[in-house]
Write a protein that holds these residues in place. Structure first.
Motif, mmCIF file in Angstrom:
data_model
loop_
_atom_site.group_PDB
_atom_site.id
_atom_site.type_symbol
_atom_site.label_atom_id
_atom_site.label_comp_id
_atom_site.label_asym_id
_atom_site.label_seq_id
_atom_site.Cartn_x
_atom_site.Cartn_y
_atom_site.Cartn_z
ATOM 1 N N THR A 128 0.830 -1.209 0.000
ATOM 2 C CA THR A 128 0.000 0.000 0.000
ATOM 3 C C THR A 128 0.863 1.258 0.000
ATOM 4 N N THR A 129 2.163 1.092 0.245
ATOM 5 C CA THR A 129 3.107 2.204 0.196
ATOM 6 C C THR A 129 3.511 2.441 -1.255
ATOM 7 N N ALA A 130 3.441 3.690 -1.701
ATOM 8 C CA ALA A 130 3.862 4.032 -3.056
ATOM 9 C C ALA A 130 5.373 3.837 -3.145
ATOM 10 N N THR A 131 5.812 2.992 -4.096
ATOM 11 C CA THR A 131 7.215 2.647 -4.243
ATOM 12 C C THR A 131 7.661 2.938 -5.668
ATOM 13 N N ILE A 132 8.761 3.702 -5.782
ATOM 14 C CA ILE A 132 9.288 4.106 -7.084
ATOM 15 C C ILE A 132 10.772 3.745 -7.122
ATOM 16 N N LEU A 133 11.216 3.149 -8.225
ATOM 17 C CA LEU A 133 12.628 2.824 -8.402
ATOM 18 C C LEU A 133 13.165 3.650 -9.559
ATOM 19 N N LEU A 134 14.229 4.409 -9.284
ATOM 20 C CA LEU A 134 14.865 5.256 -10.295
ATOM 21 C C LEU A 134 16.254 4.731 -10.600
ATOM 22 N N ASP A 135 16.684 4.889 -11.860
ATOM 23 C CA ASP A 135 18.055 4.505 -12.192
ATOM 24 C C ASP A 135 19.016 5.624 -11.805
ATOM 25 N N ALA A 136 20.290 5.462 -12.125
ATOM 26 C CA ALA A 136 21.315 6.433 -11.717
ATOM 27 C C ALA A 136 21.109 7.801 -12.355
ATOM 28 N N GLU A 137 20.385 7.854 -13.475
ATOM 29 C CA GLU A 137 20.106 9.141 -14.135
ATOM 30 C C GLU A 137 18.750 9.712 -13.713
ATOM 31 N N LEU A 138 18.160 9.148 -12.677
ATOM 32 C CA LEU A 138 16.864 9.565 -12.125
ATOM 33 C C LEU A 138 15.725 9.365 -13.131
ATOM 34 N N ARG A 139 15.818 8.252 -13.846
ATOM 35 C CA ARG A 139 14.753 7.866 -14.775
ATOM 36 C C ARG A 139 14.000 6.679 -14.172
ATOM 37 N N LEU A 140 12.689 6.625 -14.442
ATOM 38 C CA LEU A 140 11.837 5.608 -13.841
ATOM 39 C C LEU A 140 12.155 4.209 -14.359
ATOM 40 N N GLU A 141 12.433 3.311 -13.406
ATOM 41 C CA GLU A 141 12.638 1.894 -13.709
ATOM 42 C C GLU A 141 11.390 1.095 -13.358
ATOM 43 N N TYR A 142 10.774 1.446 -12.222
ATOM 44 C CA TYR A 142 9.611 0.697 -11.757
ATOM 45 C C TYR A 142 8.766 1.592 -10.854
ATOM 46 N N MET A 143 7.469 1.354 -10.918
ATOM 47 C CA MET A 143 6.523 2.055 -10.050
ATOM 48 C C MET A 143 5.421 1.058 -9.710
#
Length: 182
Positions: free
Chosen positions: A16-31
């Motif tokens: 239920t927690t919003a989880t975002i994964l960013l790569d080293a360039e701060l681009r979205l990998e997963y949401m």
């Protein structure tokens, strides 16, 4: 015991927690779906987009994220104001955790919305103030009612003792006003 990638994905998708994964360039990998709901965007369609294309906060926040990648230093930010692509402003707390994967640093963002909690806290404070006001008014009414009854009773006794009927007009006014106030 090894846990499969499918199970990892299942766990993340059901948080239920919003989880975002960013790569080293701060681009979205997963949401995960909770993040999609919070930001009102699709994780699949947004894959690879720069973070400021998903939501905006401040230049300092962007610099803090870059610094977290460079120094692998986690941080937490309280009551941050995010502006979603829809234009909606959200008050959130978020934690940033650098993760080393395949020789590159990725960032895991855990985002907790605060708007609802702040609204509930505000409503509770307002209810408490209303209850306090109600108790104050009740106490004040009680303090007025007791001496008012005494004044009314004294006016009745005085009316009986008056020698002339015309003088009772004054005591009748006192009695009527005491009844009206009560």
């Amino acid at each position: 015991m090894t846990i499969s990638d499918a199970l990892h994905r299942l766990l993340l998708d059901n948080l239920t927690t919003a989880t975002i994964l960013l790569d080293a360039e701060l681009r979205l990998e997963y949401m995960n779906p909770a993040a999609e709901m919070l930001l009102a965007i699709s994780g699949q369609r947004s894959h690879g987009q720069f973070i400021s294309e998903l939501f905006t906060e401040s230049t300092e926040a962007l610099n803090s994220l870059r610094q977290a990648v460079e120094q692998a230093h986690p941080f937490t930010k309280r009551e941050a104001m995010l502006t979603a692509l829809t234009g909606q402003t959200l008050t959130v707390d978020y934690a940033v955790t650098p993760i080393l994967a395949n020789g590159a640093t990725m960032l895991l963002l855990e985002v907790h919305p605060r708007d609802r909690l702040l609204r509930i806290t505000k409503e509770e404070a307002q209810l408490s103030k209303q209850e306090t006001s109600k108790m104050l008014v009740r106490g004040l009414a009680h303090e007025i009612k007791n001496p008012l009854g005494g004044s009314r009773g004294a006016a009745q006794l005085l009316a009986r003792e008056l020698p002339e009927e015309s003088l009772r007009d004054y005591t009748n006014v006192i009695i009527e006003e005491a009844d009206r106030l009560r």
